[in-house]
Design an enzyme around this catalytic site. Structure first.
Site, mmCIF file in Angstrom:
data_model
loop_
_atom_site.group_PDB
_atom_site.id
_atom_site.type_symbol
_atom_site.label_atom_id
_atom_site.label_comp_id
_atom_site.label_asym_id
_atom_site.label_seq_id
_atom_site.Cartn_x
_atom_site.Cartn_y
_atom_site.Cartn_z
ATOM 1 N N ALA A 75 -10.484 -5.962 -8.203
ATOM 2 C CA ALA A 75 -11.576 -5.225 -7.572
ATOM 3 C C ALA A 75 -12.020 -4.120 -8.515
ATOM 4 O O ALA A 75 -11.438 -3.038 -8.550
ATOM 5 C CB ALA A 75 -11.115 -4.647 -6.238
ATOM 6 N N ASP A 120 0.858 -1.189 0.000
ATOM 7 C CA ASP A 120 0.000 0.000 0.000
ATOM 8 C C ASP A 120 0.896 1.241 0.000
ATOM 9 O O ASP A 120 1.934 1.257 0.667
ATOM 10 C CB ASP A 120 -0.890 0.006 1.254
ATOM 11 C CG ASP A 120 -2.159 0.801 1.050
ATOM 12 O OD1 ASP A 120 -3.258 0.214 1.120
ATOM 13 O OD2 ASP A 120 -2.064 2.032 0.794
ATOM 14 N N VAL A 156 2.261 0.471 -6.240
ATOM 15 C CA VAL A 156 2.246 -0.600 -7.262
ATOM 16 C C VAL A 156 2.193 -0.033 -8.687
ATOM 17 O O VAL A 156 2.472 -0.749 -9.637
ATOM 18 C CB VAL A 156 1.089 -1.604 -7.045
ATOM 19 C CG1 VAL A 156 1.268 -2.370 -5.744
ATOM 20 C CG2 VAL A 156 -0.271 -0.925 -7.119
ATOM 21 N N TYR A 199 -11.799 7.614 -12.531
ATOM 22 C CA TYR A 199 -12.027 6.365 -11.785
ATOM 23 C C TYR A 199 -12.714 5.333 -12.678
ATOM 24 O O TYR A 199 -12.251 4.209 -12.813
ATOM 25 C CB TYR A 199 -12.884 6.670 -10.557
ATOM 26 C CG TYR A 199 -13.123 5.484 -9.650
ATOM 27 C CD1 TYR A 199 -12.076 4.925 -8.925
ATOM 28 C CD2 TYR A 199 -14.392 4.935 -9.501
ATOM 29 C CE1 TYR A 199 -12.301 3.832 -8.075
ATOM 30 C CE2 TYR A 199 -14.625 3.859 -8.653
ATOM 31 C CZ TYR A 199 -13.580 3.311 -7.947
ATOM 32 O OH TYR A 199 -13.800 2.243 -7.106
ATOM 33 N N THR A 231 -4.585 6.788 0.441
ATOM 34 C CA THR A 231 -5.912 6.862 1.082
ATOM 35 C C THR A 231 -6.057 5.766 2.140
ATOM 36 O O THR A 231 -6.931 5.855 2.988
ATOM 37 C CB THR A 231 -7.069 6.756 0.061
ATOM 38 O OG1 THR A 231 -6.942 5.533 -0.672
ATOM 39 C CG2 THR A 231 -7.062 7.923 -0.899
ATOM 40 N N GLY A 232 -5.228 4.753 2.078
ATOM 41 C CA GLY A 232 -5.207 3.747 3.142
ATOM 42 C C GLY A 232 -4.394 4.267 4.312
ATOM 43 O O GLY A 232 -3.798 5.338 4.236
ATOM 44 N N LEU A 249 -6.685 -4.331 -4.977
ATOM 45 C CA LEU A 249 -7.623 -3.356 -4.384
ATOM 46 C C LEU A 249 -6.949 -1.996 -4.259
ATOM 47 O O LEU A 249 -7.351 -1.163 -3.448
ATOM 48 C CB LEU A 249 -8.118 -3.841 -3.017
ATOM 49 C CG LEU A 249 -9.161 -4.965 -3.061
ATOM 50 C CD1 LEU A 249 -8.511 -6.325 -3.220
ATOM 51 C CD2 LEU A 249 -10.044 -4.948 -1.833
ATOM 52 N N SER A 276 -6.500 1.431 -5.209
ATOM 53 C CA SER A 276 -7.029 2.613 -5.909
ATOM 54 C C SER A 276 -7.757 3.488 -4.901
ATOM 55 O O SER A 276 -8.391 2.965 -3.986
ATOM 56 C CB SER A 276 -8.030 2.194 -6.993
ATOM 57 O OG SER A 276 -8.624 3.336 -7.578
#
Ligand code: UDP
Length: 310
Positions: A112, A27, A53, A143, A31-32, A71, A73
């Site tokens: 995802a 990650d 990534v 998006y 945003t995580g 996942l 994004s």
């Protein structure tokens, strides 16, 4: 697990570690957050690698993986609208690098994707065969088109190189670990209600969404990961509500006396959205089991610990 420190990614890490799998969580923490996986740090079958990534995907020598989950994004509209180029890079470059890793390891790839591939849908509820109605140059396209491209790339790698893939189209999901400032509707309404601030309904609130509690969503994603289904397959809860009704529902469940105010509708905000989950029911034997009241109550419990009342 790319994007493993995000809202959905961290719940998926939990589920996989919990059942005995080893998870490498990648990650970039844009945003995580580290807090989302703090409880897993130090676990012998979990590691966190802070990396982007879209720029590089590398595993330590000798490490072998049997599944790659993408996942990675931004997912909340304000988050991806603030990071348009990064969002496009995650869907394109990030997905390509992760697919190459998958191929090199002979692994299974879980993509995802999103209900946003349907854009402003003319078919309702949305079936997987519906091709969507997306404005390719509108603000949300960063998006929507990134995810559409990611699906296309995933299918091309599957068709031409035989990569084992599964594409999930994820519909609106909510639950613990949404960040209070995330900007999505459920976290906004609950945080506003708990603080005694007005609930901000965009437009006239007649637009609909179908909300899935995170535990159900994760069960669906794991079912797809463990299957050999290529998809795409809708993973969402068909319980469709207008945003005006949702605001009043959150007020009722929180017991808040906040007002409801109306603010401008964001550009290209879809007017309705509801998954047809016939395919998931048939092929994955999956359907959601947690109703909106229980899900919202569990989410309120989470936010109540971190949000100060009025
Ligand atoms: N929305 C709203 N108030 C908010 C945040 C969102 O009325 O404070 C609306 C938004 O306009 C959309 C729906 O709720 O119609 C879902 O928005 P969200 O950002 O959660 O996800 P989306 O489905 O648009 O990706």
């Amino acid at each position: 697990m790319a994007g493993g420190a995000g809202f959905l990614g961290s719940h998926l890490c939990d589920r996989l570690v919990g059942r005995g799998d080893s998870v490498i969580c990648m990650d970039n923490l844009s945003t995580g957050s580290r807090e989302n996986v703090a409880h897993l740090l130090g676990h012998e079958r979990f590691s966190l690698v802070v990396c982007d990534v879209s720029e590089k995907v590398e595993l330590e020598d000798g490490v072998k993986v049997d599944a790659v989950c993408n996942l990675a994004s931004p997912a909340s509209p304000p988050a991806y609208l603030a990071r348009p180029l990064d969002t496009l890079a995650a869907g394109s470059e990030g997905t390509r690098r992760l697919l190459e890793l998958t191929r090199a390891h002979g692994a299974r790839f879980l993509m995802a994707s999103t209900s946003e591939v349907y854009g402003e849908p003319e078919v309702h509820p949305q079936v997987e065969s519906y091709r969507g109605n997306v404005d390719p140059v509108g603000p949300r396209s960063v998006y929507d088109e990134a995810k559409r491209f990611a699906e296309s790339l995933t299918m091309a790698m599957h068709r031409t190189l035989g990569v084992n893939v599964g594409i999930a189209r994820i519909f609106n999901t909510y639950g613990p670990r949404l960040s209070p400032g995330d900007g999505r509707v459920v976290s906004n309404f609950i945080v506003q209600a708990l603080r005694g601030e007005p609930l901000t309904v965009y437009g006239d609130g007649s637009q609909t969404r179908s909300l899935c509690f995170v535990d159900d969503e994760i069960t669906g994603l794991v079912a797809l990961l463990d299957s050999s289904l290529t998809g795409p397959v809708n993973i969402g809860n068909p319980d469709e509500r207008s945003m005006r009704d949702l605001a009043h529902f959150v007020l009722e469940v929180t017991g808040s006396r906040s007002d409801v105010v109306f603010e401008p509708l964001p550009t290209d905000d879809p007017t309705r959205r509801c998954p047809d989950i016939t395919l998931a029911r048939r092929e994955l034997r999956w359907e959601p089991t947690i109703g909106l009241r229980e899900g919202i109550e569990r989410t309120i419990d989470y936010f109540a610990q971190m949000v100060e009342g009025p």
